[in-house]
Write a protein that holds these residues in place. Structure first.
Motif, PDB file in Angstrom:
ATOM      1  N   GLY A 168       0.774  -1.236   0.000  1.00 41.05           N
ATOM      2  CA  GLY A 168       0.000   0.000   0.000  1.00 41.05           C
ATOM      3  C   GLY A 168       0.799   1.276   0.000  1.00 41.05           C
ATOM      4  O   GLY A 168       0.223   2.360   0.066  1.00 41.05           O
ATOM      5  N   LEU A 169       2.139   1.197  -0.081  1.00 42.41           N
ATOM      6  CA  LEU A 169       2.925   2.433  -0.125  1.00 42.41           C
ATOM      7  C   LEU A 169       2.853   3.105  -1.487  1.00 42.41           C
ATOM      8  O   LEU A 169       3.093   4.285  -1.617  1.00 42.41           O
ATOM      9  N   GLY A 170       2.582   2.289  -2.499  1.00 40.09           N
ATOM     10  CA  GLY A 170       2.428   2.844  -3.838  1.00 40.09           C
ATOM     11  C   GLY A 170       3.723   2.985  -4.597  1.00 40.09           C
ATOM     12  O   GLY A 170       3.731   3.353  -5.763  1.00 40.09           O
ATOM     13  N   ASP A 171       4.859   2.713  -3.955  1.00 41.96           N
ATOM     14  CA  ASP A 171       6.135   2.879  -4.652  1.00 41.96           C
ATOM     15  C   ASP A 171       6.885   1.560  -4.788  1.00 41.96           C
ATOM     16  O   ASP A 171       8.069   1.538  -5.079  1.00 41.96           O
ATOM     17  N   ASP A 172       6.191   0.446  -4.554  1.00 44.18           N
ATOM     18  CA  ASP A 172       6.850  -0.854  -4.625  1.00 44.18           C
ATOM     19  C   ASP A 172       7.493  -1.086  -5.980  1.00 44.18           C
ATOM     20  O   ASP A 172       8.671  -1.446  -6.086  1.00 44.18           O
ATOM     21  N   ILE A 173       6.706  -0.880  -7.049  1.00 43.07           N
ATOM     22  CA  ILE A 173       7.211  -1.131  -8.393  1.00 43.07           C
ATOM     23  C   ILE A 173       8.322  -0.164  -8.734  1.00 43.07           C
ATOM     24  O   ILE A 173       9.328  -0.527  -9.342  1.00 43.07           O
ATOM     25  N   GLN A 174       8.173   1.105  -8.306  1.00 46.77           N
ATOM     26  CA  GLN A 174       9.211   2.089  -8.584  1.00 46.77           C
ATOM     27  C   GLN A 174      10.524   1.694  -7.928  1.00 46.77           C
ATOM     28  O   GLN A 174      11.600   1.856  -8.495  1.00 46.77           O
ATOM     29  N   ALA A 175      10.428   1.170  -6.702  1.00 43.78           N
ATOM     30  CA  ALA A 175      11.639   0.735  -6.006  1.00 43.78           C
ATOM     31  C   ALA A 175      12.296  -0.415  -6.742  1.00 43.78           C
ATOM     32  O   ALA A 175      13.518  -0.484  -6.859  1.00 43.78           O
ATOM     33  N   ILE A 176      11.452  -1.336  -7.252  1.00 40.88           N
ATOM     34  CA  ILE A 176      11.984  -2.466  -8.004  1.00 40.88           C
ATOM     35  C   ILE A 176      12.702  -1.971  -9.257  1.00 40.88           C
ATOM     36  O   ILE A 176      13.814  -2.377  -9.560  1.00 40.88           O
ATOM     37  N   LYS A 177      12.064  -1.048  -9.982  1.00 42.09           N
ATOM     38  CA  LYS A 177      12.657  -0.531 -11.212  1.00 42.09           C
ATOM     39  C   LYS A 177      13.952   0.205 -10.931  1.00 42.09           C
ATOM     40  O   LYS A 177      14.887   0.175 -11.725  1.00 42.09           O
ATOM     41  N   ALA A 178      13.996   0.901  -9.805  1.00 46.61           N
ATOM     42  CA  ALA A 178      15.184   1.689  -9.487  1.00 46.61           C
ATOM     43  C   ALA A 178      16.362   0.820  -9.088  1.00 46.61           C
ATOM     44  O   ALA A 178      17.482   1.289  -9.013  1.00 46.61           O
ATOM     45  N   GLY A 179      16.111  -0.440  -8.814  1.00 53.29           N
ATOM     46  CA  GLY A 179      17.192  -1.355  -8.478  1.00 53.29           C
ATOM     47  C   GLY A 179      17.561  -1.381  -7.019  1.00 53.29           C
ATOM     48  O   GLY A 179      18.470  -2.113  -6.624  1.00 53.29           O
ATOM     49  N   VAL A 180      16.853  -0.601  -6.179  1.00 53.00           N
ATOM     50  CA  VAL A 180      17.164  -0.587  -4.757  1.00 53.00           C
ATOM     51  C   VAL A 180      16.990  -1.975  -4.161  1.00 53.00           C
ATOM     52  O   VAL A 180      17.759  -2.419  -3.316  1.00 53.00           O
TER      53      VAL A 180
END
Length: 312
Positions: A168-180
């Protein structure tokens, strides 16, 4: 100095705390003690806890430490907090959320300010880890600030990195894409009683699917506040520890970590020398004013500084 060294070797919490404070303040005596006792380091297993703000890292760390303490192991906790711009100290104080651990004689807790480090790790963390290693901690947990994508430096300080996420944070996919999330050895979906927890777990497992050899990170579900899933996470950490030992990857990672530590120390010392030379004649201030007033430019100003310290 001899007194504090002997007290540290005899397991004095006060001596360990004092040494860490000295290290944070840049006191050379702390470094000298580490030089003398460095052969006694390398025994502690270091676990990094990282993830975005609100993931429940402190609560999870508290529960994991209690799980390991049931095995009679001595544990150290270094909680990296955002730094106060006024005092330079840690402003959140994670030890408040681990208050019942303070009375445990087998647990040492220290909050440290990040002091502007973009990697979420205080510059003094390395020496604090060495101090707790000498102090006799068998496991050391390092909990990062929680600033998301800039926290990748944690992997350069730890044997096992635990990435904590929540649905529910909404940034899960973005974090994955960013490589973190590539830095994680063990993944935890905390607050798994929320909607979307299984979806988040599936996304992470899909991202991890490309790993065909070596360690494949585990994905664990947990509700840390209720102590749910803690034993499974502890099991994953210990499984990764065994893998790193048996595969030889652990020794290779420690070499890489020490290479990074050495470079950081060199950079810090060089910056210190630079500031000493430029501040003597107030060169840095003068050049800053010139650049701000557009009478100079950053590149020419940099060349002036490098010439001053004979690096051009």
């Amino acid at each position: 100095m001899e007194n504090i060294k002997d007290k540290l070797l005899n397991g004095s919490k006060r001596a360990a705390a004092r040494l860490i404070t000295m290290a944070e303040n840049g006191d050379s005596k702390a470094a000298n003690i580490i030089k003398e006792l460095y052969t006694k380091t390398g025994n502690a297993y270091v676990i990094g806890i990282t993830g975005p703000p609100g993931a429940g890292k402190s609560t999870l760390t508290d529960k994991l430490v209690k799980s390991i303490r049931r095995e009679g192991k001595k544990v150290g906790i270094i909680a990296i907090d955002p730094t106060s711009p006024f005092t330079g100290g840690a402003i959140l104080g994670d030890r408040v959320r681990m208050s019942d651990l303070n009375s445990d004689p087998g647990v040492f807790i220290r909050s440290m300010g990040a002091r502007g480090s973009l990697g979420g790790i205080s510059e003094a963390t390395g020496i604090a880890t060495d101090i707790l290693d000498i102090f006799g901690c068998e496991y050391i947990f390092i909990e990062t600030v929680g600033v998301g994508q800039s926290e990748v430096d944690i992997v350069k300080s730890c044997d096992t990195t635990v990435m904590v996420m929540v649905p529910g944070l909404g940034d899960d996919i973005q974090a994955i894409k960013a490589g973190v999330m590539e830095i994680g050895d063990v993944f935890v979906i905390n607050k798994a009683d929320r909607d979307g927890a299984k979806k988040t777990a599936r996304e992470i497992k899909t991202m991890l699917g490309y790993k065909s050899d070596g360690w494949v990170p585990t994905v664990n579900m947990a509700v840390a506040v209720n102590n749910e899933g803690i034993e499974e996470i502890t099991g994953s950490i210990l499984e990764h520890k065994d893998f790193m030992k048996n595969s030889g990857d652990g020794a290779a990672r420690r070499v890489e970590n020490k290479r990074s530590e050495l470079l950081n120390i060199v950079k810090e010392r060089m910056l210190q020398k630079l500031l000493e030379k430029t501040y003597d004649g107030k060169l840095l201030e003068e050049l800053s004013i010139e650049v701000a007033e557009r009478k100079n430019n950053p590149y020419s100003a940099t060349e002036t500084i490098l010439k001053k310290i004979n690096m051009n």
